[in-house]
Design an enzyme around this catalytic site. Structure first.
Site, mmCIF file in Angstrom:
data_model
loop_
_atom_site.group_PDB
_atom_site.id
_atom_site.type_symbol
_atom_site.label_atom_id
_atom_site.label_comp_id
_atom_site.label_asym_id
_atom_site.label_seq_id
_atom_site.Cartn_x
_atom_site.Cartn_y
_atom_site.Cartn_z
ATOM 1 N N ASN A 191 -0.331 2.593 3.213
ATOM 2 C CA ASN A 191 -0.631 3.014 1.839
ATOM 3 C C ASN A 191 -2.050 3.554 1.679
ATOM 4 O O ASN A 191 -2.626 3.513 0.593
ATOM 5 C CB ASN A 191 -0.396 1.856 0.850
ATOM 6 C CG ASN A 191 1.000 1.286 0.951
ATOM 7 O OD1 ASN A 191 1.981 2.033 0.963
ATOM 8 N ND2 ASN A 191 1.102 -0.037 1.046
ATOM 9 N N ARG A 192 -2.631 4.029 2.778
ATOM 10 C CA ARG A 192 -3.990 4.570 2.788
ATOM 11 C C ARG A 192 -5.043 3.547 2.365
ATOM 12 O O ARG A 192 -6.144 3.898 1.947
ATOM 13 C CB ARG A 192 -4.090 5.823 1.884
ATOM 14 C CG ARG A 192 -3.273 7.021 2.389
ATOM 15 C CD ARG A 192 -3.737 7.443 3.790
ATOM 16 N NE ARG A 192 -3.105 8.669 4.276
ATOM 17 C CZ ARG A 192 -2.062 8.680 5.079
ATOM 18 N NH1 ARG A 192 -1.491 7.539 5.461
ATOM 19 N NH2 ARG A 192 -1.568 9.833 5.509
ATOM 20 N N MET A 193 -4.693 2.262 2.496
ATOM 21 C CA MET A 193 -5.636 1.182 2.204
ATOM 22 C C MET A 193 -6.358 0.800 3.494
ATOM 23 O O MET A 193 -6.302 -0.334 3.973
ATOM 24 C CB MET A 193 -4.887 -0.023 1.610
ATOM 25 C CG MET A 193 -4.213 0.271 0.285
ATOM 26 S SD MET A 193 -5.410 0.378 -1.064
ATOM 27 C CE MET A 193 -5.802 -1.357 -1.253
#
Length: 219
Positions: A191-193
């Site tokens: 999640n691009r975290m």
């Protein structure tokens, strides 16, 4: 070409600020060893960014040849475009990207030539034809009429320095060390975290006595 629909979810690892070692060199060596163990192609290849007096950044791939107690070492032609940049501006950055591990390492610091004797010792360890090839680049990045000129020069140098002879170390060739001032470890996450931990040197210490602080950056 449109790549806006091309996406990957990074889910191979994590990086916890509370569990990273006090010294970034411990983590740098560990990640490098893991990249080698994972058989990442040329894991020691890095993008080197420099910027000369013209304020125009320039980037290219070079090969890491040593991790020292204070930085990283690579070798090149001192009269190259990068060498000119370094002479005008000692600040540089290097970036490793290992897609297989979904990791990046970004290094910022000051750059300077290493001891000439150390450069000569490494030059003599290189394959004979690579030593000869270094003499062709006078200067590296300089314009040449065509490839035939390069090949003719290489052939002449091979005649001058046959395989059983020692090739002298060029004065215009040698090593640079980037003394690390900050280093960021990036681990891809879902999640691009992404996990981003950056070490910054505490200027109150130097060399082995240097202290480092860490902080987490937003992805």
């Amino acid at each position: 070409m449109d790549f806006t629909d091309q996406r990957l979810s990074y889910e191979k690892g994590q990086l916890d600020q509370q569990s990273v070692p006090a010294s970034p060199f411990e983590l740098l060596n560990a990640w490098m060893n893991e990249a080698i163990a994972a058989q990442v192609p040329e894991p020691y290849a890095m993008s080197l960014a420099t910027c000369g007096a013209d304020n125009k950044p320039s980037v290219r791939i070079v090969l890491l040849r040593e991790i020292t107690d204070t930085g990283i070492v690579f070798y090149t032609n001192y009269e190259s475009a990068k060498g000119q940049d370094i002479a005008e501006n000692p600040n540089a950055e290097a970036l490793f990207f290992w897609h297989q591990l979904e990791r990046q390492i970004r290094i910022s610091g000051s750059i300077a030539k290493i001891d000439a004797n150390k450069s000569a010792a490494y030059f003599q360890k290189r394959p004979h034809d690579s030593q000869v090839g270094a003499w062709v680049s006078q200067p590296q990045s300089g314009e040449v009429a065509n490839r035939e000129v390069m090949e003719q020069t290489f052939e002449q140098l091979q005649n001058d320095y046959p395989a059983d002879s020692q090739v002298p170390t060029p004065e215009f060739w040698g090593g640079y060390e980037i003394t690390i001032e900050s280093i960021e470890f990036w681990q891809g996450r879902a999640n691009r975290m992404h996990d981003r931990i950056v070490y910054t040197q505490d200027k109150s210490g130097t060399g082995d006595a240097a202290k480092w602080t860490t902080k987490r950056l937003l992805p």
